[in-house]
Design an enzyme around this catalytic site. Structure first.
Site, short mmCIF file in Angstrom:
data_model
loop_
_atom_site.label_atom_id
_atom_site.label_comp_id
_atom_site.label_asym_id
_atom_site.label_seq_id
_atom_site.Cartn_x
_atom_site.Cartn_y
_atom_site.Cartn_z
N GLY A 1 -69.81 -81.78 -62.78
CA GLY A 1 -69.80 -80.37 -63.16
C GLY A 1 -70.42 -80.04 -64.51
N ARG B 1 -52.81 -88.31 -65.35
CA ARG B 1 -53.72 -89.40 -64.95
C ARG B 1 -52.98 -90.73 -65.02
NH1 ARG B 1 -59.03 -89.82 -68.39
NH2 ARG B 1 -59.82 -88.21 -66.99
N ARG C 1 -63.07 -93.94 -79.93
CA ARG C 1 -63.45 -93.11 -78.78
C ARG C 1 -62.89 -93.77 -77.52
NH1 ARG C 1 -64.69 -88.97 -76.27
NH2 ARG C 1 -66.65 -87.83 -76.47
N LYS C 2 -63.08 -93.10 -76.37
CA LYS C 2 -62.66 -93.68 -75.09
C LYS C 2 -63.37 -95.01 -74.85
CE LYS C 2 -64.29 -92.08 -71.16
NZ LYS C 2 -64.90 -91.27 -70.06
N CYS D 1 -68.80 -87.38 -65.43
CA CYS D 1 -67.66 -88.07 -64.82
C CYS D 1 -67.95 -88.43 -63.36
CB CYS D 1 -66.42 -87.20 -64.89
SG CYS D 1 -66.03 -86.62 -66.54
N GLY D 2 -68.76 -87.63 -62.69
CA GLY D 2 -69.11 -87.90 -61.29
C GLY D 2 -70.30 -88.85 -61.16
FE1 SRM Z 1 -64.38 -87.99 -67.37
C1 SRM Z 1 -63.64 -85.99 -69.95
C2 SRM Z 1 -62.38 -86.21 -65.44
C3 SRM Z 1 -64.51 -90.46 -65.12
C4 SRM Z 1 -67.12 -89.27 -69.00
N1 SRM Z 1 -63.19 -86.42 -67.72
C5 SRM Z 1 -63.02 -85.76 -68.90
C6 SRM Z 1 -61.89 -84.74 -68.80
C7 SRM Z 1 -60.64 -85.42 -69.29
C8 SRM Z 1 -62.15 -83.48 -69.62
C9 SRM Z 1 -60.99 -82.54 -69.64
O1 SRM Z 1 -60.12 -82.67 -70.48
O2 SRM Z 1 -60.97 -81.63 -68.80
C10 SRM Z 1 -61.88 -84.49 -67.27
C11 SRM Z 1 -60.56 -84.09 -66.67
C12 SRM Z 1 -60.79 -83.05 -65.59
C13 SRM Z 1 -59.68 -82.98 -64.62
O3 SRM Z 1 -58.83 -82.06 -64.73
O4 SRM Z 1 -59.69 -83.77 -63.69
C14 SRM Z 1 -62.50 -85.79 -66.76
N2 SRM Z 1 -63.50 -88.33 -65.68
C15 SRM Z 1 -62.79 -87.42 -64.97
C16 SRM Z 1 -62.51 -87.92 -63.56
C17 SRM Z 1 -61.17 -87.43 -63.01
C18 SRM Z 1 -63.66 -87.47 -62.64
C19 SRM Z 1 -63.35 -87.61 -61.16
O5 SRM Z 1 -63.25 -86.57 -60.52
O6 SRM Z 1 -63.20 -88.73 -60.68
C20 SRM Z 1 -62.61 -89.43 -63.79
C21 SRM Z 1 -61.32 -90.05 -64.23
C22 SRM Z 1 -61.41 -91.55 -64.35
C23 SRM Z 1 -60.09 -92.20 -64.66
O7 SRM Z 1 -59.34 -92.44 -63.71
O8 SRM Z 1 -59.84 -92.46 -65.84
C24 SRM Z 1 -63.61 -89.46 -64.95
N3 SRM Z 1 -65.55 -89.63 -67.15
C25 SRM Z 1 -65.51 -90.47 -66.07
C26 SRM Z 1 -66.67 -91.31 -66.07
C27 SRM Z 1 -67.04 -92.30 -64.98
C28 SRM Z 1 -66.61 -93.72 -65.22
O9 SRM Z 1 -65.75 -93.98 -66.07
O10 SRM Z 1 -67.16 -94.56 -64.53
C29 SRM Z 1 -67.41 -90.96 -67.19
C30 SRM Z 1 -68.78 -91.54 -67.61
C31 SRM Z 1 -68.66 -92.95 -68.07
C32 SRM Z 1 -68.27 -93.09 -69.50
O11 SRM Z 1 -67.23 -92.59 -69.92
O12 SRM Z 1 -69.02 -93.72 -70.23
C33 SRM Z 1 -66.70 -89.91 -67.85
N4 SRM Z 1 -65.25 -87.72 -69.23
C34 SRM Z 1 -66.41 -88.30 -69.67
C35 SRM Z 1 -66.76 -87.73 -70.93
C36 SRM Z 1 -67.99 -88.11 -71.80
C37 SRM Z 1 -67.62 -89.27 -72.68
C38 SRM Z 1 -68.46 -89.41 -73.90
O13 SRM Z 1 -68.57 -90.54 -74.42
O14 SRM Z 1 -68.99 -88.41 -74.41
C39 SRM Z 1 -65.77 -86.77 -71.23
C40 SRM Z 1 -65.68 -85.87 -72.48
C41 SRM Z 1 -65.01 -86.56 -73.61
O15 SRM Z 1 -64.45 -87.64 -73.50
O16 SRM Z 1 -65.06 -85.94 -74.68
C42 SRM Z 1 -64.85 -86.79 -70.15
FE1 SF4 Z 2 -67.59 -82.26 -66.76
FE2 SF4 Z 2 -66.07 -84.37 -66.26
FE3 SF4 Z 2 -65.07 -81.92 -66.11
FE4 SF4 Z 2 -66.74 -82.81 -64.25
S1 SF4 Z 2 -64.69 -83.57 -64.68
S2 SF4 Z 2 -66.81 -80.85 -65.20
S3 SF4 Z 2 -68.17 -83.98 -65.51
S4 SF4 Z 2 -65.83 -83.00 -67.94
#
Ligand code: SRM
Ligand code: SF4
Length: 511
Positions: free
Chosen positions: A436, A68, A182-183, A441-442
């Protein structure tokens, strides 16, 4: 390397692993990891600490890592895009990239033995992936048409870069902020349409004037998680642009030193704000930065509905245009990255922008080159004028690469839209967001129609399903959508969406 952060009691497994060894320490161990291989290396380094370098182990595709990037304000040069295209190209069918919902790129198929070389290539073209995962600040978003839009109030690019430089020590890695509870998400809006979903960030800056002076109202604590979703609330503070970096630093320091580090699901910034109340939170931030902040401006300047920037638009620079291209669910392959890079150079200024809707903007195309640009073959896939449903389609990674996923998302999203468009005439853009799992994240809560992966029952069997969200409003008076129906089997989703599109979005059934 140890973090400079005072440790509160480490009460969850992530706190323990951070206390044991700072995530940034793995920067110096890449050669060892390459020699050992992904199977033999320390699992905590592999599965967790590598995320401090932006490198994610994928249990779904073991040995093929995700990387990333950080692309402040979603700006990338054609040279950088070419380097990324070349990196994923060497992995053949395993190599691809995704534009993310934070205006960013993720690369797929990466092998551990190539990391040192990849980081050297990054450095040569000014790219970094540092601190883009785990308990770090994510890519900082800003108006995707900053510096191009005649109606913008503030060009956010430099400010976003400055905030990133402060947090990451100019991309070199910064132990001051490598151990947050946290993030953390930061966004800076510069236009009137809130094009970056300010309200779902931990800190967001929203344009607001005091008399004639430009500045930002500040909102804090927005986040989505599996157990709780909140829109950001006013900090009741107005700052000038030159105060933004310092305020971000102050808030991050307060969060780092006081944020809850217990139950993982209760560690985002909003939980600290809940514990203290917003008044105490603001006063602690003021103590940290060493001066009293001004009260917020009475009104902000978010007055427009959100734009998606797809299509052809005049820039503020006479004779120049920016063109927004629809990249279906953000998925890019190596040849497409190289093509985007080429057309940005041939017709534009060698610059590419990304949007939070996972699309691309090519700026600085002169009037005289526009016609030729529009005949480029890649525009057959990345349309300038996509259909109403494709146009608003966003999807997270889903089960193809993400082990949290309860359903497959990207392919299903594209297929379903194709099928619905074969049956319906839809005039107006409908924003459909797929995610998903409940991590969101979506961003299904900001969509007209949000679909969140879940398990459903059909004929006595467990099948892939979705929870349906409706009513997300973006731009002026943004508000989060709510879950209106649970556990719809994916197989049964098409008729449900068809009915919603006809009844609520004016779609007509084709003859
Ligand atoms: Fe996300 C975790 C993908 C935007 C909330 N997110 C993950 C992980 C890293 C989980 C993992 O290890 O597999 C996903 C990686 C999957 C992969 O292989 O791609 C993942 N998040 C994404 C992306 C790629 C979704 C997309 O297809 O666009 C986005 C990457 C953004 C970036 O460039 O950094 C992405 N994630 C978001 C957003 C949207 C936003 O930021 O506007 C959110 C909700 C907003 C927020 O964070 O408040 C989001 N992601 C999460 C969470 C829940 C966080 C929490 O506080 O519980 C997780 C799980 C975690 O962190 O434990 C997570
Ligand atoms: Fe769940 Fe984020 Fe993975 Fe999508 S990319 S399946 S919302 S953790």
């Amino acid at each position: 390397m140890t973090s400079t952060v005072p440790q509160k009691t480490a009460t969850n497994k992530f706190e323990k692993l951070k206390a044991e060894k700072d995530g940034l320490a793995v920067k110096d161990e890449l050669e060892t990891f390459a020699q050992l291989g992904w199977e033999a290396m320390d699992e905590t380094d592999r599965d967790h600490r590598l995320k401090w370098l932006g490198v994610f182990f994928r249990p779904v595709t073991p040995g093929k890592f995700m990387m990333r990037l950080r692309l402040p304000n979603g700006v990338i040069t054609s040279e950088q895009m070419r380097v990324l295209g070349e990196i994923v190209q060497r992995y053949g069918d395993d190599g691809s990239a995704d534009i993310t919902t934070r205006q960013n790129l993720q690369l797929r198929g990466i092998r551990i033995e190539d990391l040192s070389d990849i980081f050297q290539r990054f450095e040569r073209v000014g790219l970094t992936s540092i601190q883009s995962g785990m308990d770090n600040v994510r890519n900082i978003t800003g108006s995707p048409v900053a510096g191009l839009d005649a109606d913008e109030l503030y060009d956010t690019r430099e400010l976003v870069q400055q905030v990133q430089d402060m947090i990451t020590n100019e991309g070199k890695g910064n132990p001051e902020f490598s151990n947050l509870p946290r993030k953390f998400n930061i966004a800076i809006a510069g236009c009137r349409d809130n094009s970056i979903h300010a309200e779902i960030n931990d800190i967001a800056f929203i344009p607001a004037f005091k008399q004639e002076t430009f500045g930002f109202n500040v909102i804090v604590g927005g986040f989505f998680s599996a157990t709780r979703c909140e829109a950001a609330i006013p900090l009741n503070v107005w700052v000038k642009p030159e105060q933004v970096v310092g305020l971000c630093r102050g808030i991050l320091e307060v969060f780092r030193d006081n944020g809850p580090r217990g139950v993982r699901q209760k560690t985002r910034l909003m939980w600290l704000i809940d514990e203290w109340g917003i008044e105490k939170f603001r006063s602690e931030v003021e103590k940290q930065i060493g001066y009293a902040l001004e009260l917020e401006a009475e009104k902000d300047e978010i007055l427009w509905e959100k734009r998606d920037h797809l299509g052809i638009y005049k820039q503020k620079q006479p004779g120049l245009n920016y063109v927004g291209l629809n990249v279906p669910v953000g998925r890019l392959y190596a040849n497409e990255m190289l093509e985007l890079s080429r057309i940005a150079e041939v017709y534009g200024s060698g610059e590419i922008r990304l949007t939070v809707e996972q699309n691309v903007i090519i700026p600085n195309i002169s009037d005289s080159r526009l016609e030729a640009f529009l005949t480029e073959p890649i525009l057959e896939k990345f349309s300038v004028n996509p259909s109403a449903l494709s146009r608003g389609l966003v999807s997270c990674t889903g089960s193809q690469f993400c082990n949290f996923a309860l359903v497959e998302t990207k392919n299903r999203a594209v297929e379903l839209v194709k099928e619905l468009e074969a049956e319906l005439t839809v005039e107006k853009t409908v924003r459909i967001h797929w995610t998903g799992c409940p991590n969101s994240c979506g961003q299904p809560q900001v969509a007209d129609i949000g679909l969140m992966g879940t398990k459903a029952r059909k004929e006595g069997k467990t099948v892939e399903g979705v929870n349906l969200y409706m009513g997300g409003k973006v731009g002026k008076d943004a508000q989060l959508g709510e879950c209106v129906q649970k556990s719809i089997p994916c197989e049964d989703l098409k008729p449900v969406l068809r009915q919603i599109l006809v009844e609520q979005f004016g779609a007509r059934v084709k003859e």
